[in-house]
Scaffold this motif. Structure first.
Motif, mmCIF file in Angstrom:
data_model
loop_
_atom_site.group_PDB
_atom_site.id
_atom_site.type_symbol
_atom_site.label_atom_id
_atom_site.label_comp_id
_atom_site.label_asym_id
_atom_site.label_seq_id
_atom_site.Cartn_x
_atom_site.Cartn_y
_atom_site.Cartn_z
ATOM 1 N N LEU A 22 0.494 -1.246 -0.021
ATOM 2 C CA LEU A 22 0.055 0.137 -0.095
ATOM 3 C C LEU A 22 1.186 1.265 -0.218
ATOM 4 O O LEU A 22 1.916 1.556 0.960
ATOM 5 C CB LEU A 22 -0.619 0.199 1.310
ATOM 6 N N VAL A 23 0.720 2.084 -1.029
ATOM 7 C CA VAL A 23 1.969 3.011 -1.509
ATOM 8 C C VAL A 23 1.181 4.336 -0.536
ATOM 9 O O VAL A 23 0.199 4.933 -1.901
ATOM 10 C CB VAL A 23 2.110 2.906 -2.912
ATOM 11 N N ASP A 24 1.143 5.079 0.285
ATOM 12 C CA ASP A 24 0.138 6.676 -0.009
ATOM 13 C C ASP A 24 1.270 7.323 -0.453
ATOM 14 O O ASP A 24 2.475 8.003 -0.062
ATOM 15 C CB ASP A 24 0.750 6.796 1.846
ATOM 16 N N PHE A 25 0.614 7.832 -1.463
ATOM 17 C CA PHE A 25 1.738 9.577 -1.768
ATOM 18 C C PHE A 25 0.617 10.871 -1.576
ATOM 19 O O PHE A 25 -0.579 11.569 -1.291
ATOM 20 C CB PHE A 25 1.035 9.938 -3.505
ATOM 21 N N TRP A 26 1.766 11.682 -0.599
ATOM 22 C CA TRP A 26 1.437 12.655 0.059
ATOM 23 C C TRP A 26 2.519 13.752 0.734
ATOM 24 O O TRP A 26 3.057 13.680 -0.387
ATOM 25 C CB TRP A 26 1.208 11.954 1.610
ATOM 26 N N ALA A 27 2.427 15.271 0.753
ATOM 27 C CA ALA A 27 3.045 15.774 0.847
ATOM 28 C C ALA A 27 2.492 16.895 2.078
ATOM 29 O O ALA A 27 1.268 16.981 2.214
ATOM 30 C CB ALA A 27 2.823 17.124 -0.840
ATOM 31 N N SER A 28 3.494 17.501 3.126
ATOM 32 C CA SER A 28 3.753 18.325 3.888
ATOM 33 C C SER A 28 2.583 19.090 4.196
ATOM 34 O O SER A 28 2.007 20.126 5.654
ATOM 35 C CB SER A 28 4.685 18.420 4.182
ATOM 36 N N LYS A 55 5.210 5.266 2.043
ATOM 37 C CA LYS A 55 4.962 6.443 1.875
ATOM 38 C C LYS A 55 5.772 7.297 0.689
ATOM 39 O O LYS A 55 6.820 6.987 0.879
ATOM 40 C CB LYS A 55 5.103 7.391 2.713
ATOM 41 N N VAL A 56 5.271 8.292 -0.044
ATOM 42 C CA VAL A 56 5.566 8.579 -0.882
ATOM 43 C C VAL A 56 5.643 10.198 -1.028
ATOM 44 O O VAL A 56 4.803 10.722 -1.213
ATOM 45 C CB VAL A 56 5.381 8.448 -2.551
ATOM 46 N N ASN A 57 6.268 11.270 -0.510
ATOM 47 C CA ASN A 57 6.835 12.459 -0.403
ATOM 48 C C ASN A 57 6.532 12.915 -1.559
ATOM 49 O O ASN A 57 7.635 13.013 -2.370
ATOM 50 C CB ASN A 57 7.546 13.315 0.477
ATOM 51 N N VAL A 58 5.716 13.923 -3.099
ATOM 52 C CA VAL A 58 5.582 14.160 -3.708
ATOM 53 C C VAL A 58 6.599 14.956 -4.365
ATOM 54 O O VAL A 58 6.768 15.181 -5.069
ATOM 55 C CB VAL A 58 3.932 13.756 -4.724
#
Length: 105
Positions: A22-28, A55-58
């Motif tokens: 499960l990969v969560d693509f997010w930004a702060s 997690k991937v910080n876009v």
């Protein structure tokens, strides 16, 4: 435990994984991403040993976001055998994420 993905570890952690990922693509700066973060952490605990949570910080990993056609965040993608099988865009409830995972495992 959640794994922070980079272009260096993406293939090994996601594409070549022997378990669902499960990969969560997010930004702060993303409000809805902050709402989803504790839910993703809960999923990581709940499905420990059954689903790998990443997690991937876009902002830091734009190449991975582009590679996965991320146009809106948060976006959560479930990968099985290295292929995306479910994409959930926007903030959702714990039940929604659990239902998506349970559909495939």
């Amino acid at each position: 435990m959640e794994i922070e993905l980079t272009k260096e570890n993406y293939d090994g952690e996601v594409i070549k994984s022997n378990m669902p990922v499960l990969v969560d693509f997010w930004a702060s700066w993303c409000g809805p991403c902050k709402m989803v973060a504790p839910i993703i952490s809960q999923i990581a605990e709940e499905y420990n040993g059954k689903v790998k949570v990443c997690k991937v910080n876009v902002d830091d990993q734009g190449e991975l976001a582009a590679q996965n056609a991320i146009v809106s965040i948060p976006t959560v993608i479930l990968f099985i055998d290295g292929k995306p099988v479910k994409k959930i865009v926007g903030a959702h409830s714990l039940d929604d994420y659990e239902d998506a995972i349970d559909e495939f495992i």
